[in-house]
Scaffold this motif. Structure first.
Motif, PDB file in Angstrom:
ATOM      1  N   ARG A   1       0.890  -0.913   0.019  1.00 47.73           N
ATOM      2  CA  ARG A   1       0.068   0.037  -0.159  1.00 47.73           C
ATOM      3  C   ARG A   1       0.951   1.344   0.024  1.00 47.73           C
ATOM      4  N   LEU A   2       0.769   1.974  -0.960  1.00 46.56           N
ATOM      5  CA  LEU A   2       1.672   3.491  -1.060  1.00 46.56           C
ATOM      6  C   LEU A   2       0.712   4.406  -1.176  1.00 46.56           C
ATOM      7  N   ARG A   3       0.821   5.224   0.213  1.00 50.17           N
ATOM      8  CA  ARG A   3       0.201   6.219   0.188  1.00 50.17           C
ATOM      9  C   ARG A   3       0.736   7.718  -0.182  1.00 50.17           C
ATOM     10  N   LEU A   4       0.218   8.179  -1.171  1.00 51.85           N
ATOM     11  CA  LEU A   4       0.847   9.418  -1.792  1.00 51.85           C
ATOM     12  C   LEU A   4      -0.023  10.916  -1.172  1.00 51.85           C
ATOM     13  N   VAL A   5       0.979  11.594  -0.848  1.00 53.25           N
ATOM     14  CA  VAL A   5       0.503  12.936  -0.300  1.00 53.25           C
ATOM     15  C   VAL A   5       1.105  13.899  -0.923  1.00 53.25           C
ATOM     16  N   ASN A   6       0.199  14.902  -1.263  1.00 54.95           N
ATOM     17  CA  ASN A   6       0.835  16.105  -2.029  1.00 54.95           C
ATOM     18  C   ASN A   6       0.843  17.138  -0.870  1.00 54.95           C
ATOM     19  N   THR A   7       1.936  17.715  -0.530  1.00 56.36           N
ATOM     20  CA  THR A   7       2.067  18.805   0.508  1.00 56.36           C
ATOM     21  C   THR A   7       2.162  20.121   0.032  1.00 56.36           C
ATOM     22  N   ASP A   8       2.297  20.158  -1.582  1.00 50.56           N
ATOM     23  CA  ASP A   8       2.900  21.358  -1.942  1.00 50.56           C
ATOM     24  C   ASP A   8       1.414  22.105  -2.336  1.00 50.56           C
ATOM     25  N   SER A   9       1.596  23.575  -2.663  1.00 54.81           N
ATOM     26  CA  SER A   9       0.587  24.371  -3.187  1.00 54.81           C
ATOM     27  C   SER A   9      -0.016  24.167  -4.648  1.00 54.81           C
ATOM     28  N   LEU A  10       1.106  23.333  -5.191  1.00 55.09           N
ATOM     29  CA  LEU A  10       0.916  23.206  -6.874  1.00 55.09           C
ATOM     30  C   LEU A  10       0.505  21.724  -7.037  1.00 55.09           C
ATOM     31  N   PRO A  11      -0.100  21.405  -8.093  1.00 54.40           N
ATOM     32  CA  PRO A  11      -0.369  19.962  -8.554  1.00 54.40           C
ATOM     33  C   PRO A  11       1.035  19.138  -8.576  1.00 54.40           C
ATOM     34  N   GLN A  12       0.883  17.827  -8.322  1.00 53.44           N
ATOM     35  CA  GLN A  12       1.974  17.112  -8.605  1.00 53.44           C
ATOM     36  C   GLN A  12       1.508  15.774  -9.515  1.00 53.44           C
ATOM     37  N   ARG A  13       2.728  15.550 -10.202  1.00 53.67           N
ATOM     38  CA  ARG A  13       2.133  14.376 -10.996  1.00 53.67           C
ATOM     39  C   ARG A  13       3.276  13.320 -10.881  1.00 53.67           C
TER      40      ARG A  13
END
Length: 672
Positions: free
Chosen positions: A410-422
């Protein structure tokens, strides 16, 4: 052409049309001023250029009308002030100017054969130039659903400007001195109106300074035990949870500090951290009581802890100036709340967060359901950027994890930036099992072995859980933001090198909110909504914290002047959100998940889809259902935190609740 492109085209056409009309007006006024009479002989260059400018102005005006008509067909949310205010200001004087200009510029009829008009053609052209200029300014000044008084003042200023031009350039009665005096009087009136409007806007932008959030709807009557009872006001400080008897207490301590951090790749940055990048990983199980002590060692701006996506009681939400005072250097605060929802979340400061989060005051929170089997390989990966440093997890270099073939991952991705991530996951098929901490009823399967692997797009603040069985060869997670950072799952433990790059250009972007058919009805079991609200996201010229800005606005206003979304506990509200800008806006209502009803008229294929941060792309229209089941006073803002700091934040406020905390003041609270 999409709506966002049409909005951009409308602005371009507005500028060009205003430029053409203004150039023609200047040419005709200058030509008349240099001649002996109003209809005197024109220079050869003016005679050639004027018809070209008139044709260009009329053509651009027609194109502008067509663009606004197309926008109106796409939705009134995108064209309100353009159609209701901007077009009349442009079209009416332009039509008259076109007729007058054509008559005045006919090359085959000598000037002497034309009777001298009472009002020269230059005046009509000048009026068209003024109307075109105000039509161009309408989206920047008025915005969606402008207040009638604001629209009336805007039109009145346009009329006054036209009056000044008529007095100065027209063939009016009276001496030159009298005309100048009359024009000066009208000009002074215009300046007074503009200065008065600017002063009101400036005062409005400063109105939050030192002000608490008052209760809505109860006018200061005595407190009662029931928050929903008419006449009762409760302070949000009462909104806490008592631990269940025998609950496991999970205690954590986070110390905010300034430090100079050197990454594994050798880059050095000045950061604010909770001791590491990201901060300590917090983990708990359903039913636990989390007790987190926040200590501020030396971050002079102050800090708080906000639990992004975790629907804590309002008093624990961690928003400076709304639910608490910022924790100053040398002070501390303890947060306590029950772990009532499982999934992947994160925490960050909500005091001057556009700076604090970017500099490193963030970390992850995972709450597991003990009734569900835990994946043997359960990894949390937060993506973040600080200056030129891009981190995947805690590193800007490849990180290797030994995972045996056949192991559930299980890979939990979290975007903590203010811009989109790909992201791209290379080397295995997988399933999207959860989004924003909520398990999908049917995981979205993503096959491997395509010509180019699918691209996972995470909006700012969003999370996505991926599950798969480990194959007998390495699996690599890559981010578009870095050529060096990678997470490698290695079945051999030999420390293999990851693929050099991922193909983000050729990969199809996986869109979990993509439509499956006509929306707006919601999935089965959706509660009926009692009312609807509209939020139009845009940019206008506004004051923010007393400074003039090209601000990010909601319904034509910038914080603190955005009207709050007021709800009554227990009701369901359908909220329509439209984006009229050229940038995405990940909207995040604190304390609540929303049910996605539709995006651009299409229901999501993954249904029901509950999100706490929904990314509204340029030209998008989202319809979401908000259940008012967590009372208090909450922030609702764009999670591009720079956008929030420049105006795109408002309050989601329950009736009967007030806050004792103030914006600014001696605590220096800044809620963005």
């Amino acid at each position: 052409m999409g709506v966002s492109q049409l909005l951009g085209l409308d602005i371009v056409l507005s500028v060009l049309a205003a430029g053409a009309w203004c150039a023609l007006a200047w040419l005709m006024v200058e030509s008349g001023r240099r001649s002996s009479g109003v209809m005197g002989k024109r220079s050869r260059s003016a005679r050639l250029l004027a018809p070209l400018l008139l044709g260009a102005a009329l053509t651009l005006t027609a194109a502008k009308v067509a663009a606004v008509a197309t926008l109106t067909a796409a939705g009134w949310l995108f064209a309100s002030e353009r159609a209701a205010v901007g077009l009349p200001l442009l079209v009416l004087p332009a039509a008259v100017a076109g007729v007058a200009g054509v008559a005045h510029l006919r090359p085959r009829i000598p000037d002497a054969a034309l009777p001298a008009p009472r009002v020269p053609a230059a005046v009509f052209v000048g009026w068209a130039a003024i109307g075109a200029s105000f039509s161009m300014l309408a989206p920047f000044i008025l915005g969606f659903d402008p207040y009638p008084a604001g629209a009336a003042l805007f039109v009145a200023l346009a009329v006054c400007c036209a009056l000044v031009f008529w007095i100065l350039a027209g063939n009016t009665a009276g001496t030159s001195a009298r005309r100048t005096t009359a024009a000066s009087a009208v000009g002074a009136l215009i300046l007074a109106a503009v200065a008065g409007s600017a002063g009101i806007g400036w005062l409005g932008s400063r109105s939050a300074e030192g002000a608490a959030i008052a209760a809505v709807g109860h006018h200061g009557t005595p407190v009662t035990a029931e928050s929903g009872e008419e006449g009762g006001i409760r302070p949000i400080t009462e909104l806490i949870e008592d631990p269940a008897p025998g609950a496991m207490v999970r205690r954590f301590e986070l110390t905010a500090r300034q430090e100079r951090v050197t990454s594994p790749g050798g880059k050095t940055v000045d950061a604010w951290t909770f001791g590491s990048l990201p901060g300590p990983a917090l983990e708990a199980e359903l039913g636990d009581l989390l007790e987190v002590v926040l200590i501020n060692r030396d971050v002079s701006a102050g800090v708080t802890l906000h639990w992004h996506g975790y629907d804590v009681p309002n008093a624990m939400d961690g928003v400076a100036g709304a639910t608490q005072d910022a924790v100053r250097p040398g002070h501390s605060m303890t947060y306590r709340f029950l772990a009532g929802q499982s999934g992947t979340y994160w925490y960050h400061t909500h005091q001057a967060s556009s700076e604090g989060v970017r500099k490193g005051l963030y970390g992850t929170l995972v709450v597991r359901d003990p009734r569900e089997p835990r994946a043997p390989a359960d990894l949390v990966v937060a993506g973040h950027s600080i200056a030129s440093l891009t981190l995947l997890g805690g590193s800007d270099m490849p990180q290797s994890h030994n995972v045996y073939p056949g192991t559930a991952v299980r890979l939990r991705l979290v975007n903590t930036d203010s811009l989109p991530q790909r992201y791209q996951l290379l080397g295995s098929h997988y399933a999207v099992a959860a989004v924003d901490g909520t398990e999908l009823p049917t995981p979205i399967e993503v096959p491997a072995g395509q010509a180019s692997e699918p691209v996972l797009r995470l909006g700012a603040g969003g999370r996505m859980d991926l599950t798969f069985a480990m194959p007998a060869h390495p699996v690599t997670l890559r981010t578009e933001g870095s050529d060096s950072a990678a997470v490698v799952l290695d079945p051999t433990g030999s420390g293999v090198e990851p693929p050099a790059t991922a193909d983000f250009r050729g990969g199809r972007e996986l869109d979990i909110s993509a439509g499956a058919g006509p929306g707006d009805a919601g999935p089965a079991g959706t509660p009926a909504w009692s009312r609807t609200e509209v939020m139009v996201l845009d940019r206008q010229l506004r004051f923010v914290d007393g400074a003039p800005r090209y601000a990010y606005t909601v319904n034509g206003a910038a914080y603190p002047n955005i009207k709050p979304l007021v709800v009554i506990e227990g009701e369901a509200v359908k909220v329509t959100v439209a984006n009229r800008t050229s940038e995405p806006h990940p909207m995040h209502p604190h304390g609540h998940h929303v049910l996605v009803l539709s995006r651009n008229g299409q229901a999501p294929a993954a249904s029901p889809l509950w999100l706490d941060t929904f990314d509204v792309l340029p030209g998008d229209v989202w319809e979401v259902l908000l259940r008012a089941d967590n009372p208090g006073i909450w922030m609702d803002h764009c999670h591009n935190l720079d956008h929030a700091a420049q105006g795109m934040m408002m309050h989601l406020q329950y009736r009967g609740y007030s806050s004792p905390f103030v914006h600014g003041g001696s605590s220096g609270n800044r809620p963005e």
